[in-house]
Design a protein around this motif. Sequence first.
Motif, PDB file in Angstrom:
ATOM      1  N   VAL A 119       0.882  -1.170   0.000  1.00  0.00           N
ATOM      2  CA  VAL A 119       0.000   0.000   0.000  1.00  0.00           C
ATOM      3  C   VAL A 119       0.915   1.214   0.000  1.00  0.00           C
ATOM      4  CG1 VAL A 119      -1.812   1.266   1.206  1.00  0.00           C
ATOM      5  CG2 VAL A 119      -1.819  -1.246   1.222  1.00  0.00           C
ATOM      6  N   LEU A 120       0.633   2.137  -0.889  1.00  0.00           N
ATOM      7  CA  LEU A 120       1.453   3.329  -1.077  1.00  0.00           C
ATOM      8  C   LEU A 120       0.600   4.565  -0.838  1.00  0.00           C
ATOM      9  CD1 LEU A 120       4.406   3.878  -2.353  1.00  0.00           C
ATOM     10  CD2 LEU A 120       3.112   4.475  -4.407  1.00  0.00           C
ATOM     11  N   LEU A 121       1.190   5.598  -0.263  1.00  0.00           N
ATOM     12  CA  LEU A 121       0.484   6.857  -0.059  1.00  0.00           C
ATOM     13  C   LEU A 121       1.460   8.014  -0.162  1.00  0.00           C
ATOM     14  CD1 LEU A 121       1.147   8.117   3.024  1.00  0.00           C
ATOM     15  CD2 LEU A 121      -0.168   6.107   3.669  1.00  0.00           C
ATOM     16  N   HIS A 122       0.908   9.207  -0.241  1.00  0.00           N
ATOM     17  CA  HIS A 122       1.696  10.431  -0.211  1.00  0.00           C
ATOM     18  C   HIS A 122       1.126  11.328   0.878  1.00  0.00           C
ATOM     19  CE1 HIS A 122       2.617   9.000  -4.291  1.00  0.00           C
ATOM     20  NE2 HIS A 122       3.805   9.507  -4.019  1.00  0.00           N
ATOM     21  N   VAL A 123       2.011  11.900   1.670  1.00  0.00           N
ATOM     22  CA  VAL A 123       1.591  12.789   2.746  1.00  0.00           C
ATOM     23  C   VAL A 123       2.364  14.097   2.609  1.00  0.00           C
ATOM     24  CG1 VAL A 123       3.218  11.787   4.437  1.00  0.00           C
ATOM     25  CG2 VAL A 123       1.190  13.007   5.237  1.00  0.00           C
ATOM     26  N   VAL A 124       1.626  15.205   2.646  1.00  0.00           N
ATOM     27  CA  VAL A 124       2.248  16.508   2.448  1.00  0.00           C
ATOM     28  C   VAL A 124       3.100  16.880   3.662  1.00  0.00           C
ATOM     29  CG1 VAL A 124       0.330  17.918   3.321  1.00  0.00           C
ATOM     30  CG2 VAL A 124       1.819  18.834   1.529  1.00  0.00           C
ATOM     31  N   GLU A 125       4.190  17.562   3.399  1.00  0.00           N
ATOM     32  CA  GLU A 125       5.162  17.888   4.443  1.00  0.00           C
ATOM     33  C   GLU A 125       4.574  18.734   5.573  1.00  0.00           C
ATOM     34  OE1 GLU A 125       8.333  20.166   2.638  1.00  0.00           O
ATOM     35  OE2 GLU A 125       6.892  21.414   1.561  1.00  0.00           O
ATOM     36  N   THR A 126       3.480  19.420   5.314  1.00  0.00           N
ATOM     37  CA  THR A 126       2.867  20.279   6.332  1.00  0.00           C
ATOM     38  C   THR A 126       1.851  19.536   7.196  1.00  0.00           C
ATOM     39  OG1 THR A 126       1.222  21.002   4.712  1.00  0.00           O
ATOM     40  CG2 THR A 126       3.181  22.392   4.973  1.00  0.00           C
ATOM     41  N   ASN A 127       1.815  18.203   7.095  1.00  0.00           N
ATOM     42  CA  ASN A 127       0.837  17.415   7.837  1.00  0.00           C
ATOM     43  C   ASN A 127       1.535  16.340   8.682  1.00  0.00           C
ATOM     44  OD1 ASN A 127      -1.486  16.229   8.790  1.00  0.00           O
ATOM     45  ND2 ASN A 127      -2.415  15.948   6.777  1.00  0.00           N
ATOM     46  N   PRO A 128       2.312  16.759   9.692  1.00  0.00           N
ATOM     47  CA  PRO A 128       3.046  15.771  10.494  1.00  0.00           C
ATOM     48  C   PRO A 128       2.137  14.833  11.288  1.00  0.00           C
ATOM     49  CG  PRO A 128       3.190  17.938  11.510  1.00  0.00           C
ATOM     50  CD  PRO A 128       2.550  18.128  10.151  1.00  0.00           C
ATOM     51  N   GLY A 129       0.943  15.280  11.644  1.00  0.00           N
ATOM     52  CA  GLY A 129       0.014  14.404  12.359  1.00  0.00           C
ATOM     53  C   GLY A 129      -0.375  13.199  11.516  1.00  0.00           C
ATOM     54  N   ALA A 130      -0.640  13.441  10.239  1.00  0.00           N
ATOM     55  CA  ALA A 130      -0.982  12.332   9.344  1.00  0.00           C
ATOM     56  C   ALA A 130       0.212  11.407   9.170  1.00  0.00           C
ATOM     57  CB  ALA A 130      -1.439  12.867   7.988  1.00  0.00           C
ATOM     58  N   GLU A 131       1.403  11.969   9.045  1.00  0.00           N
ATOM     59  CA  GLU A 131       2.577  11.119   8.891  1.00  0.00           C
ATOM     60  C   GLU A 131       2.796  10.251  10.129  1.00  0.00           C
ATOM     61  OE1 GLU A 131       7.241  11.087   7.526  1.00  0.00           O
ATOM     62  OE2 GLU A 131       6.111  12.962   7.363  1.00  0.00           O
TER      63      GLU A 131
END
Length: 163
Positions: A119-131
């Motif tokens: 499973v692959l995803l992308h998380v924006v650098e401004t969203n550390p909570g999601a990361e």
Amino acid sequence: MSDRYRVRRAVAEDWSVSRAIRLQALAEAPLAFASTLERETAFDPDQWRERIAGAAQFLAETDDGEVVGTATGVADPGEPGTTLLVAMFVAPPARGQGLGDRLVAAVVDQARSDGADRVLLHVVETNPGAERLYARCGFARTGATVPLPHRPDLIEHEMVLGL
């Protein structure tokens, strides 16, 4: 984790609640997604139904049916064996109760059931909570990055979970 919520797979008849939670996500976190509120507000009901039919969308809802979260898994057309985790969102009042973990797990379980290798995803650098959520669920950065489509000055980090 609260038992006040259930996670279930969306069906075509859920198009209006799917639309509502997606537009809420885009309005509340415009930099967390590769799309925009303006773009998706213009979608007609058939487009929302097609989105549900072409993917494994999961909804988190309260006992009275209020949808408070969503996550979607879609087969990557360019990478056989890869499921993309997209459109992950939990409404602010429902956060901190394990729904994000449950939604991610639903997508991962479906990907595994479908025979995916990862499973692959992308998380924006401004969203550390999601990361942090994704890391807690076993995802790790690959080192690859891409620009956020509607804000190319922001970077999305690729994360992967092997199955």
